[in-house]
Write an enzyme that holds these catalytic residues in place. Structure first.
Site, PDB file in Angstrom:
ATOM      1  N   CYS A   1       0.824  -1.217   0.000  1.00 15.80           N
ATOM      2  CA  CYS A   1       0.000   0.000   0.000  1.00 15.80           C
ATOM      3  C   CYS A   1       0.851   1.256   0.000  1.00 15.80           C
ATOM      4  O   CYS A   1       0.646   2.147  -0.811  1.00 15.80           O
ATOM      5  CB  CYS A   1      -0.935  -0.001   1.204  1.00 15.80           C
ATOM      6  SG  CYS A   1      -2.145  -1.308   1.143  1.00 15.80           S
ATOM      7  N   HIS A   2       1.777   1.332   0.966  1.00 11.79           N
ATOM      8  CA  HIS A   2       2.576   2.547   1.045  1.00 11.79           C
ATOM      9  C   HIS A   2       4.064   2.253   1.125  1.00 11.79           C
ATOM     10  O   HIS A   2       4.864   3.126   1.436  1.00 11.79           O
ATOM     11  CB  HIS A   2       2.150   3.400   2.252  1.00 11.79           C
ATOM     12  CG  HIS A   2       0.692   3.685   2.257  1.00 11.79           C
ATOM     13  ND1 HIS A   2      -0.185   2.921   2.978  1.00 11.79           N
ATOM     14  CD2 HIS A   2      -0.041   4.601   1.585  1.00 11.79           C
ATOM     15  CE1 HIS A   2      -1.414   3.381   2.783  1.00 11.79           C
ATOM     16  NE2 HIS A   2      -1.362   4.403   1.921  1.00 11.79           N
ATOM     17  N   GLY A   3       4.421   0.990   0.961  1.00 12.80           N
ATOM     18  CA  GLY A   3       5.837   0.639   0.889  1.00 12.80           C
ATOM     19  C   GLY A   3       6.530   0.502   2.233  1.00 12.80           C
ATOM     20  O   GLY A   3       7.614   1.045   2.422  1.00 12.80           O
TER      21      GLY A   3
END
Lengths: 492, 240
Positions: free
Chosen positions: B204-206
């Site tokens: 999703c956001h790393g």
């Protein structure tokens, strides 16, 4: 005019300004010490003769006998009372009219009373008529004629008196109190006896009664007034030597103890205007050392009725409440003591809407006596008690009665100085301890007559006989609960 | 406590009225006396009232009317208070039990509680592999770590970590890492055996997690949550 005014002032001013104006001529201490001694002699047959020479021109002389309704059985309850009615209706020597004429011509009063443990026949007369009085009394007591016709006539009188006494609600209430407090024992019996006995007592019953109880050892010939003790003893010897002192079959009636039962009786009648209520615990016997502190305690509660003018400045706390909250029409703290037991209580007359409050505050007064009575309360009570003891002896008849009852109860006359010393010895701690001994957490006996719907349930009145701090309950309960809880938890 | 209430009406069959009409003693010629009617009607003589015998109900110490009741008074009171006190304590305990039973009925039921635990057979998971289970509505990662991974994680410097935690504080048995598969950033499910640190990677956001589930790179603030678990035996683990 001015001259007479000045003369008047000159004469009266010293008296008006005198420091002794308004003071009694004899101080209290002097009156205690100066009271004449009571002489006591015992005759060979056991009859006791006691007298106090007060110097009055009159005297009261009488026979006090240690017999009363307590000595009666269920079958002959009321015999003493009946006998009292028969006493002045003629003797073997003189018919009724002759007896009455003798008494009237001396200007004397011939009287009698019967109570639960004592009976008295006494005469009030001029001091110089003492010999005649003793002669008449000896006839009345020893040779009462007990005429059959007269007995029948007196039946009606006794029944009529039974009816009349029903309207004296204070007596009814206190009789019912005894009936319930000492239920099953002879002390529960009323002096009047049941109506059945008034109808069925025979001459033989009365004769048996006299033969069983009118014994020399149980009698005291007492006199007070302008009497000489030696003269009285001489008269006693000549008139009372024939008094029997032996019992038939050696059946000496012994008084067994009377059991007290915490109980109640309610005679509800909503048509009556006021309720009479009496609550009492078992008290001290007449000869008990606790009598004096209990009398002081009763003085602290005191008495009251609507005619008292003190209003909210009355010294008794319960009386102040009675005035301010309009709790009752009257109340009195009483202590009836008998030879081995007693009734310590409060009797009050109240309107039907104030019974609960009055009962609450009466028991509150008791609890205060047991826990928080102060030095000033006790000092006040002691003074009131001393004043009433001295004030009661205001005549030859009260003095004679005092002597008679003391000899029967204690075997000797207790002088005022001794009462004074015993009252002085009472301390607040003593009042608290002794009141707790008789009142605290004890089952009371309650009697109520009239519109008594508001009188609390017995269990509530019983609970008001002790004080329990709420916090103490909660803490102790909590700790008990915790222990049990942990204990049970261990096992799971 | 004994109580008797006597109303004039109720007791009339048992009371004889003192309405005995007699000739007047005062003077001849007066009419026959009529019984005095007290307010409220005819009153019977109070001396005729007989207190009933309550012997059947009395305690043994007070049955004898010729014995003073004072001596036994304290004993009787102590007995009454003891019985009352004991009953109160038992009553309070019973009440507490009943109340707590009713209150605890509102807590989670057995089937819900059953779902709250999961038992996993460890022999099903090969070494180096991560298996995902549904537990309490969330993904649960059970990872069978290799020796290399274990030693690598245990030697990581605390200073490097955003949320410093030593590996041995996060596992009971170092061979098994059990964590919740919920990214601590915004709640996505990380992918196993991905990312720069050989652990997990949240797409999703790393966010990168290591083989112990600790955050190494990316926006997530905290390490993956370690639930309560225990090993009842060699081959299984119970989580929850």
């Amino acid at each position: 005019i001015i001259f007479w005014l000045c003369l008047f002032l000159v004469i009266s001013l010293p008296i008006l300004l005198s420091l002794r104006r308004g003071q009694a001529s004899v101080s209290y201490a002097q009156s205690l010490v100066g009271a004449p001694e009571t002489h006591l002699t015992t005759l060979d047959n056991g009859l006791r003769v006691a007298s106090e020479e007060t110097g009055h021109a009159t005297c009261t002389v009488g026979l006090w006998i240690s017999v009363g309704s307590r000595y009666e059985s269920e079958k002959n309850n009321g015999a003493g009372f009946f006998l009292e009615h028969m006493a002045f209706k003629g003797t073997k020597k003189r018919p009724q009219t002759a007896l009455e004429q003798q008494v009237e011509s001396m200007g004397a009063h011939l009287s009698a009373y019967t109570s639960r443990e004592h009976t008295a026949y006494y005469m009030k007369t001029l001091a110089k008529d003492l010999p005649k009085a003793v002669e008449l009394l000896s006839e009345v007591v020893q040779s009462c004629s007990l005429n059959e016709a007269e007995i029948e006539q007196q039946r009606g009188v006794v029944l009529r008196e039974l009816e009349e006494v029903e309207s004296n609600l204070q007596d009814v209430c206190l009789d019912l109190l005894h009936a319930t407090a000492f239920q099953g024992t002879p002390l529960s019996q009323s002096v009047l006896g049941p109506s059945k006995n008034a109808r069925t007592l025979t001459r033989q019953d009365l004769v048996d009664y006299i033969n069983s109880h009118y014994k020399a050892t149980r009698m005291v010939l007492t006199a007070a007034g302008g009497v000489n003790h030696e003269e009285l003893v001489g008269l006693a010897k000549s008139h009372f030597s024939g008094l029997s002192f032996e019992y038939e079959g050696d059946a000496i009636p012994l008084l067994s103890p009377c059991r007290f039962t915490g109980s109640e009786i309610r005679m509800r009648d909503d048509a009556l205007p006021l309720a009479h209520v009496a609550i009492a615990v078992e008290g001290a016997s007449a000869a008990s050392p606790d009598i004096v502190p209990l009398m002081v305690a009763n003085s602290i509660i005191g008495s009251f009725d609507l005619t008292y003018g003190g209003g909210k400045h009355l010294s008794s706390r319960l009386a102040r409440l009675a005035v301010e909250e309009k709790l009752c029409h009257s109340f009195q703290a009483f202590h009836s003591s008998y030879s081995d037991t007693g009734l310590l209580g409060i009797h009050f007359v109240a309107d039907k809407h104030y019974i609960e409050d009055m009962m609450h505050w009466s028991q509150n007064a008791w609890m205060n006596l047991c826990t928080t009575v102060t030095e000033s309360d006790v000092a006040r009570g002691k003074n009131a008690l001393k004043a009433s003891l001295v004030g009661q002896l205001n005549g030859t008849t009260p003095i004679c009665d005092d002597i008679g009852r003391h000899i029967l109860n204690y075997g000797r006359r207790i002088p005022l100085a001794e009462w004074d010393a015993r009252i002085d010895a009472v301390t607040p701690k003593m009042v608290r301890d002794i009141c707790s001994k008789y009142i605290y957490d004890k089952c009371p006996a309650v009697a109520a007559v009239g519109p008594v719907e508001q009188l609390p349930d017995y269990n509530r009145m019983r609970s008001a006989m002790y004080w329990l701090s709420i916090t103490i309950i909660l803490c102790s309960l909590h700790s008990i609960y915790e222990c049990i809880y942990n204990f049970i938890l261990m096992h799971h | 406590m004994m109580s008797i209430a006597a109303r004039t009406g109720a007791l009339s069959p048992y009371l004889r009225a003192t309405q005995h009409t007699t000739k007047s003693l005062l003077s001849p010629g007066t009419k026959e006396l009529v019984p005095v009617a007290a307010p409220g009607g005819i009153r019977h003589a109070h001396t005729d009232i007989k207190i009933p015998d309550f012997s059947d109900y009395r305690r043994p110490e007070v049955v004898d009317p010729n014995k003073s009741s004072q001596d036994s008074s304290e004993g009787r009171r102590v007995f009454s208070y003891l019985v009352t006190g004991a009953t109160t304590v038992v009553g309070i305990y019973a009440a507490k039990t009943v109340v707590s039973q009713f209150v605890s009925s509102m807590s989670a039921s057995a089937d819900v509680l059953a779902l709250s635990k999961i038992e996993i057979k460890l022999s099903d998971i090969p070494e180096g592999k991560n298996m995902t289970f549904k537990w309490r509505g969330k993904p649960l990662f059970v990872r069978h770590r290799t020796e290399k991974e274990i030693s690598a994680e245990q030697s990581v410097n605390m200073g490097e970590l955003r949320d410093p935690e030593h590996d041995k504080d996060r596992v009971i048995n170092p061979k098994w890492v059990i964590v919740l598969g919920v990214c601590t950033h915004l709640g996505c499910v990380p992918i196993a055996n991905a990312g720069d640190y050989g652990g997990y990677y949240c797409p999703c956001h790393g966010s990168h997690y290591d083989a112990s589930g600790r955050i190494r790179k990316g926006p997530a603030p905290l390490n993956l949550e370690v639930p309560f678990y225990e090993f009842p035996d060699e081959d299984s683990v119970v989580v929850g």
